[in-house]
Design a protein around this motif. Structure first.
Motif, PDB file in Angstrom:
ATOM      1  N   GLU A   3       0.890  -1.188  -0.050  1.00  0.00           N
ATOM      2  CA  GLU A   3       0.247   0.088  -0.143  1.00  0.00           C
ATOM      3  C   GLU A   3       0.702   1.379  -0.017  1.00  0.00           C
ATOM      4  OE1 GLU A   3      -3.441   1.718   2.848  1.00  0.00           O
ATOM      5  OE2 GLU A   3      -3.374  -0.381   2.437  1.00  0.00           O
ATOM      6  N   SER A   4       0.463   2.217  -0.646  1.00  0.00           N
ATOM      7  CA  SER A   4       1.021   3.455  -0.801  1.00  0.00           C
ATOM      8  C   SER A   4       1.304   4.210   0.722  1.00  0.00           C
ATOM      9  CB  SER A   4       0.034   4.593  -1.510  1.00  0.00           C
ATOM     10  OG  SER A   4       0.548   5.627  -1.512  1.00  0.00           O
ATOM     11  N   ASN A  31       7.887  -1.867 -12.312  1.00  0.00           N
ATOM     12  CA  ASN A  31       9.160  -2.471 -12.348  1.00  0.00           C
ATOM     13  C   ASN A  31      10.368  -2.124 -11.335  1.00  0.00           C
ATOM     14  OD1 ASN A  31       9.133  -0.002 -13.420  1.00  0.00           O
ATOM     15  ND2 ASN A  31      10.784  -0.366 -14.838  1.00  0.00           N
ATOM     16  N   MET A  32       9.697  -0.959 -10.699  1.00  0.00           N
ATOM     17  CA  MET A  32      10.653  -0.701  -9.460  1.00  0.00           C
ATOM     18  C   MET A  32      10.092  -1.117  -8.168  1.00  0.00           C
ATOM     19  SD  MET A  32      12.154   3.112 -10.750  1.00  0.00           S
ATOM     20  CE  MET A  32      13.289   3.057  -9.969  1.00  0.00           C
ATOM     21  N   LYS A  33       8.945  -1.591  -8.188  1.00  0.00           N
ATOM     22  CA  LYS A  33       8.173  -2.027  -6.986  1.00  0.00           C
ATOM     23  C   LYS A  33       8.000  -0.809  -5.793  1.00  0.00           C
ATOM     24  CE  LYS A  33       9.347  -6.756  -8.100  1.00  0.00           C
ATOM     25  NZ  LYS A  33      10.079  -7.933  -7.672  1.00  0.00           N
ATOM     26  N   ARG A  34       7.739   0.093  -6.371  1.00  0.00           N
ATOM     27  CA  ARG A  34       7.365   1.359  -5.496  1.00  0.00           C
ATOM     28  C   ARG A  34       6.581   2.426  -5.748  1.00  0.00           C
ATOM     29  NH1 ARG A  34      13.554   4.447  -4.987  1.00  0.00           N
ATOM     30  NH2 ARG A  34      13.783   4.558  -7.009  1.00  0.00           N
ATOM     31  N   TYR A  35       5.983   3.378  -5.050  1.00  0.00           N
ATOM     32  CA  TYR A  35       5.261   4.485  -5.391  1.00  0.00           C
ATOM     33  C   TYR A  35       6.231   5.535  -5.767  1.00  0.00           C
ATOM     34  CZ  TYR A  35       1.388   1.734  -3.909  1.00  0.00           C
ATOM     35  OH  TYR A  35       0.284   1.058  -3.825  1.00  0.00           O
ATOM     36  N   GLU A  49       9.077   7.618  -2.689  1.00  0.00           N
ATOM     37  CA  GLU A  49       8.413   7.681  -1.217  1.00  0.00           C
ATOM     38  C   GLU A  49       9.698   8.059  -0.266  1.00  0.00           C
ATOM     39  OE1 GLU A  49       5.630   4.747   1.414  1.00  0.00           O
ATOM     40  OE2 GLU A  49       6.326   4.094  -0.306  1.00  0.00           O
ATOM     41  N   GLU A  50      10.970   7.593  -0.604  1.00  0.00           N
ATOM     42  CA  GLU A  50      12.114   7.940   0.414  1.00  0.00           C
ATOM     43  C   GLU A  50      12.626   9.189  -0.005  1.00  0.00           C
ATOM     44  OE1 GLU A  50      13.376   5.648  -3.522  1.00  0.00           O
ATOM     45  OE2 GLU A  50      11.865   5.335  -1.821  1.00  0.00           O
TER      46      GLU A  50
END
Length: 55
Positions: A3-4, A31-35, A49-50
């Motif tokens: 979840e985001s 493809n990067m498995k992140r939001y 996110e980071e």
């Protein structure tokens, strides 16, 4: 898919500048498995996110 971390309309800070911005849009990058997030103040730039902190 997880979840985001942030929600649309949430106020966050950009880590590098400390500037407070508002989340406008979020999208999962498979493809990067992140939001990635687009903020109202910089609609032509996306952040991961980071790169953001909660206010």
């Amino acid at each position: 898919m997880r979840e985001s971390g942030f929600t649309i309309g949430e106020e966050v800070k950009i880590k590098s500048s400390g500037e407070a911005v508002t989340i406008y849009k979020c999208q999962y990058v498979k493809n990067m498995k992140r939001y990635s997030y687009i903020v109202k103040e910089y609609p032509n730039t996306f952040f991961f996110e980071e790169e953001l902190n909660r206010v």
